[in-house]
Design a protein around this motif. Sequence first.
Motif, short mmCIF file in Angstrom:
data_model
loop_
_atom_site.label_atom_id
_atom_site.label_comp_id
_atom_site.label_asym_id
_atom_site.label_seq_id
_atom_site.Cartn_x
_atom_site.Cartn_y
_atom_site.Cartn_z
N PHE A 263 41.41 -1.29 26.10
CA PHE A 263 40.33 -0.32 26.04
C PHE A 263 39.75 -0.84 26.83
CE2 PHE A 263 36.21 0.23 24.81
CZ PHE A 263 36.30 1.73 23.83
N ILE A 264 39.61 -2.34 27.58
CA ILE A 264 38.48 -1.61 29.26
C ILE A 264 39.18 -1.29 30.07
CG2 ILE A 264 37.56 -3.45 30.80
CD1 ILE A 264 37.45 -6.09 27.77
N ALA A 265 40.72 -1.53 30.36
CA ALA A 265 41.08 -0.61 31.68
C ALA A 265 41.39 0.50 31.15
CB ALA A 265 42.47 -0.61 31.00
N ILE A 266 40.98 1.60 30.06
CA ILE A 266 41.18 2.63 29.91
C ILE A 266 39.02 2.94 29.87
CG2 ILE A 266 41.49 4.71 28.11
CD1 ILE A 266 43.05 3.40 27.07
N ALA A 267 38.52 2.29 29.93
CA ALA A 267 37.13 2.41 29.94
C ALA A 267 36.87 2.64 31.65
CB ALA A 267 36.46 1.92 29.44
N ASN A 268 37.68 1.27 32.82
CA ASN A 268 37.25 1.52 33.72
C ASN A 268 37.68 2.84 33.90
OD1 ASN A 268 35.79 -0.95 33.91
ND2 ASN A 268 37.92 -1.68 33.76
N ARG A 269 38.98 3.06 33.54
CA ARG A 269 39.82 4.42 34.53
C ARG A 269 38.87 5.73 34.85
NH1 ARG A 269 45.30 7.62 33.12
NH2 ARG A 269 44.71 9.71 34.21
N VAL A 270 38.17 5.42 32.62
CA VAL A 270 36.95 6.70 32.69
C VAL A 270 35.75 6.74 33.58
CG1 VAL A 270 34.98 7.31 31.85
CG2 VAL A 270 37.88 7.12 29.93
N ARG A 271 35.23 5.49 34.10
CA ARG A 271 34.63 4.58 34.77
C ARG A 271 34.90 6.12 35.92
NH1 ARG A 271 33.36 0.36 33.18
NH2 ARG A 271 31.64 1.08 31.40
N ASP A 272 35.82 5.68 36.57
CA ASP A 272 36.41 5.43 38.02
C ASP A 272 36.18 6.82 38.17
OD1 ASP A 272 36.39 3.16 38.76
OD2 ASP A 272 38.51 3.42 38.55
N GLY A 273 36.57 7.60 37.21
CA GLY A 273 36.62 8.75 37.65
C GLY A 273 35.41 10.07 37.49
N LEU A 274 34.31 9.30 36.43
CA LEU A 274 33.34 9.91 37.23
C LEU A 274 32.18 9.90 37.91
CD1 LEU A 274 31.84 8.81 33.00
CD2 LEU A 274 32.04 11.07 33.96
N HIS A 275 32.83 7.94 38.40
CA HIS A 275 32.32 8.24 39.93
C HIS A 275 32.60 8.94 40.78
CE1 HIS A 275 29.98 4.80 39.23
NE2 HIS A 275 30.90 4.03 39.35
N ALA A 276 34.44 8.80 41.13
CA ALA A 276 35.07 9.42 42.03
C ALA A 276 34.22 10.76 41.90
CB ALA A 276 36.90 10.23 41.80
N GLY A 277 34.24 12.23 40.70
CA GLY A 277 33.45 13.25 40.56
C GLY A 277 32.37 13.33 41.10
N HIS A 278 31.04 12.15 40.86
CA HIS A 278 30.18 12.16 41.99
C HIS A 278 30.14 12.28 43.00
CE1 HIS A 278 26.55 11.91 39.73
NE2 HIS A 278 27.15 11.30 38.48
N GLY A 279 31.17 11.38 43.54
CA GLY A 279 31.12 10.89 45.14
C GLY A 279 31.82 12.25 45.90
N GLN A 280 32.92 13.74 45.11
CA GLN A 280 32.83 15.17 45.27
C GLN A 280 31.60 15.59 45.33
OE1 GLN A 280 36.68 15.79 43.49
NE2 GLN A 280 37.20 14.63 43.58
N GLY A 281 31.26 15.90 44.64
CA GLY A 281 29.57 16.44 43.66
C GLY A 281 28.79 16.13 45.04
#
Lengths: 281, 306
Positions: A263-281
């Motif tokens: 669960f924590i691994a999936i949550a981390n991947r979601v969090r990374d995705g959110l961060h990456a999105g922010h970086g590009q935006g």
Amino acid sequence: MYERPKLQSLTPSTTPTQDADGLSPLVIRASNLDLTFQTNDGPVHALKDVNLEVNKGDFVSFIGPSGCGKTTFLRCIAGLETPTSGALSVNGMTPDDARRARAYGYVFQAAGLYPWRTIGGNIRLPLEIMGFSKAEMGERIKRVLNLVDLEGFEKKFPWQLSGGMQQRASIARALAFDADILLMDEPFGALDEIVRDHLNEQLLQLWARTEKTIAFVTHSIPEAVYLSTKIVVMSPRPGRISDVIESSLPRDRPLSIRDSAEFIAIANRVRDGLHAGHGQG
Amino acid sequence: MKSFFPVVTVVAAVLLIWIIAVVPMNMHLTADQAQRDGLAVSPDTPIARQDFSGLGLAVHNSHLIPLTYVNVRPRLPSPHQIAIELYDTVIDKKITSKRSLVYHGWVTLAPTLLGFAIGTLLGIMLAVGIVFSRVMDRSVMPWAIVSQTIPILALAPMIIVVMGAAGIQGILPKAVIAAYLSFFPVVVGMVKGLRSPEGMQLDLLRTYHSSNSQGFWKLRLPASTPYLFASLKIGISASLIGTIVAELPTGAKAGFGARMLVGDQYGQPILSWAALFAAAITAAALVGIIGMIERGTLRQMGMKPA
């Protein structure tokens, strides 16, 4: 605008079972979807190049910061907004035809129950509009109240119920006319965390019992990971999909699964995705 | 019941100011009468007394103060004089008597209720039109507003005369004027009420693929109920005022308006005041009745007043 699904055999009417290996029927299919709102401050690019496939029986969560277009995408599926370009099909129809065919139930952020109707009366609202017989209405109201654990509250008025119970009643209202698809726009966003946990657990049980396809918009990472078979991470300006995560968690999920490494691994991947999105935006 | 003590307090304060004001308001009249009756008054000529204020005169002639409360034709009647007149004309007189305020009250009440019904019906129909038709929204609303800027006192005799020339007399011309005043608050309230459902509630109906008329009967109309009652309370009192105004300039022989005018013309202020109070009590009762219907209806609907 509307593109017929290429694989006719994948329409929901032909194969009602769910397979893990990709043979499940497509319920929602978006390709190259674009939506631009014309506002007084100039055009706003709400959705850009959105591609997504949702199979029957999926629980899909859309997560992302404000302005990422997750609610807009859900409204497009519901036929409440019209994409500027690209193709979108729901149950093999255009979203507008699907809306006319009453293919989905929609749960809004606020319960939005009519204060002048009892809980039973609120659930009866869509049934009245769709012209069900009186006997069938009563039967359906009983059934969905049982599904959301609100037996005995049929005659109560909304103000006599807590916020969590009101939201459950609004879910019952969306279930009453037996649409295969449930679209939920941050339904638990306004509730406190304890109530939210409880409702999440109940929602999973309800999903298991009814085998509906659920599209669920949320702000909360734990909520998205706990509920979903598929997590769609979105990022803003322009609204787009930055990651799609197929959950490896089993369908049967106790609340304690949130402490597991998986669960924590999936949550981390979601969090990374959110961060990456922010970086590009 | 929560409002009982505040209301009583305000009424008591008004009564107190009134009772005090009776003395200076009536002092000159009382002094003149007292002199004719052979009582000592200082100063002892009406001309000289004109140099004094009512209050000043009262200070110099404190023995006359009780007499200011019992003038037959006072400038300002005292509350008990009006109470006695009301008792006489409401309870003592037979209601068939031309002097009974109950009789005059009914003459005013009938067109008030008819006009209120017409105005409410018209107001609701206009509001529905305004909400569902852009053309009506643009064209009717400005005229509805303009209609209320015309002084009703100027318009009322015209309506009576024009309708009289067309052979329409009696209750109907007065009801038309009452309706003219009462339709407006209903239009404004109902337009607001019918538009009160939020975007989310309208979206919900779209997800059900509901028709416009289903949206009207199931969402807009029930949502507008609290607004309607708020408007009806304003509308019914406006209706009563409209009827009284219709009675004033037209030489009506009966009704609250006619009583007020008669009292003025024949120098019987107590009569005018009694009619005024009877009208106010009638208005309060009408508003109270609508308030009771409102509470009952909204409780039935599981809602609270707006």
